[in-house]
Write an enzyme that holds these catalytic residues in place. Structure first.
Site, PDB file in Angstrom:
ATOM      1  CG  HIS A 158      -1.738   0.806   1.233  1.00  0.00           C
ATOM      2  ND1 HIS A 158      -2.304   1.366   0.495  1.00  0.00           N
ATOM      3  CD2 HIS A 158      -1.856   2.380   1.651  1.00  0.00           C
ATOM      4  CE1 HIS A 158      -3.255   2.437   0.332  1.00  0.00           C
ATOM      5  NE2 HIS A 158      -2.612   3.177   1.473  1.00  0.00           N
ATOM      6  N   GLY A 192     -11.253  -6.127   6.058  1.00  0.00           N
ATOM      7  CA  GLY A 192     -10.401  -4.849   5.775  1.00  0.00           C
ATOM      8  C   GLY A 192     -10.441  -3.701   4.555  1.00  0.00           C
TER       9      GLY A 192
HETATM   10  C1  GAR Z   1       1.371   0.777  -6.525  1.00  0.00           C
HETATM   11  O1  GAR Z   1       1.782   2.699  -5.790  1.00  0.00           O
HETATM   12  C2  GAR Z   1       0.719   0.443  -5.375  1.00  0.00           C
HETATM   13  O2  GAR Z   1       1.120   0.623  -3.866  1.00  0.00           O
HETATM   14  C3  GAR Z   1      -0.588   0.595  -5.705  1.00  0.00           C
HETATM   15  O3  GAR Z   1      -0.746   1.334  -6.547  1.00  0.00           O
HETATM   16  C4  GAR Z   1       0.285   0.839  -7.171  1.00  0.00           C
HETATM   17  C5  GAR Z   1       0.449   0.378  -7.989  1.00  0.00           C
HETATM   18  O4  GAR Z   1       1.616   0.334  -9.241  1.00  0.00           O
HETATM   19  N1  GAR Z   1      -2.019   0.290  -4.314  1.00  0.00           N
HETATM   20  C6  GAR Z   1      -2.891   0.775  -3.807  1.00  0.00           C
HETATM   21  O5  GAR Z   1      -3.186   2.105  -4.272  1.00  0.00           O
HETATM   22  C7  GAR Z   1      -3.482  -0.502  -3.720  1.00  0.00           C
HETATM   23  N2  GAR Z   1      -4.960   0.171  -2.679  1.00  0.00           N
HETATM   24  P1  GAR Z   1       2.198  -0.834 -10.334  1.00  0.00           P
HETATM   25  O6  GAR Z   1       1.477  -1.307 -10.806  1.00  0.00           O
HETATM   26  O7  GAR Z   1       3.356   0.258 -10.482  1.00  0.00           O
HETATM   27  O8  GAR Z   1       2.866  -1.488  -9.235  1.00  0.00           O
END
Ligand code: GAR
Length: 276
Positions: A158, A192
């Protein structure tokens, strides 16, 4: 690294670009991570991470949740799924539709999509399931399937210092709030939204006048390090899960290098920034 222990088998779930997936693939290929990505699955067909998986020769699959949720797959609904939806309705926290029959219909479709996702994931027989930019919550049914066999098998990364800023806009919320430090978190997935036991966290500075892209790129570099390190700790059996008296689960990392690793993350995040 002990060489006689098997590499961890990882299933990776994505929704988008998949740079976290790429970081894991690269570290596995370079022999820096005792793991193998055995299957990649996306909830949408346009997730670029699918291309990354194909290039790496990893089986990749799409479970198009929006098709399921739109009713396109209704012919596959069984009476068993309807009974399951009834029993899960009071526990699930994803669907907020106040009209119960409508909510149940949607829940049945979601369960159908999840069953397909479970089937796809199991095709790789993974030890762990890593959510990496998978922009969906999972139901108790999905979690029971994976956590039933081995607790703490489903992980998520996250882009914020939980419990601050759960949800889909970790970097945006961190910046909008005016935070001077941002953070990234790897946690076990529970029922959650980003509330499961935290495995590890790392922080980075936010310098005056930095925009979202600068902050995101510094945070992502840390995400790659953090996720890989957590996978390594799991492989090395250095993660202990304990339960507090109030029933809440938490984790303890048993690694003499822990302070050094944290310091390295902070040093790197400081030096990657133009703060002076
Ligand atoms: C990342 O920053 C990850 O932490 C976030 O989405 C992005 C995906 O990047 N995840 C969330 O926000 C989950 N709630 P990526 O597809 O380049 O790995």
């Amino acid at each position: 690294m002990a060489s006689n222990r098997k590499n961890l088998r990882l299933a990776i779930l994505i929704s988008g670009g998949g740079t976290n997936l790429q970081a894991i693939l690269d570290r596995c290929a370079a022999g820096l991570l005792p793991a193998k990505v055995v299957v990649v699955a996306a909830d949408r067909p346009d997730a670029y991470g699918l291309t990354r998986a194909r290039r790496a020769g990893v089986p990749s699959h799409v479970v198009d949740y929006s098709r399921y949720l739109s009713g396109a797959m209704d012919s596959r609904i069984s009476p068993e799924l309807e009974v399951l939806a009834e029993s899960l309705d009071s526990r699930q926290r994803i669907l907020r539709e106040s009209d119960r029959p409508k909510r149940l219909r949607r829940l049945v479709r979601l369960l159908l999509a999840e069953n397909e996702m479970i089937r796809v994931i199991e095709s790789g027989q993974p030890d762990y399931l890593c959510l990496a930019g998978f922009m969906r919550l999972v139901t108790p049914h999905f979690l029971a399937h994976f956590h039933g066999a081995r607790p703490w098998r489903v992980l998520n990364i996250h882009p914020a210092l939980l419990p601050a800023f759960p949800g889909r806009r970790g970097y945006e919320d961190t910046i909008d709030y005016g935070c001077k430090w941002g953070g990234v978190t790897v946690h076990v997935v529970d029922e959650g939204e980003d509330t499961g036991p935290i495995l590890a966290q790392a922080v980075y500075p936010i310098w005056p006048d930095e925009d979202l892209e600068a902050v995101r790129s510094r945070g992502l570099e840390l995400e790659y390090e953090l996720y890989s390190q957590c996978i390594r700790w799991l492989w090395d059996e250095r993660v202990e899960v304990r339960r507090r008296e109030d029933g809440r689960w938490f984790t303890v990392i048993h690694d003499p290098s822990y302070p050094r690793i944290l310091k390295e993350w902070v040093d790197r995040a400081m030096s990657s920034a133009s703060g002076s």
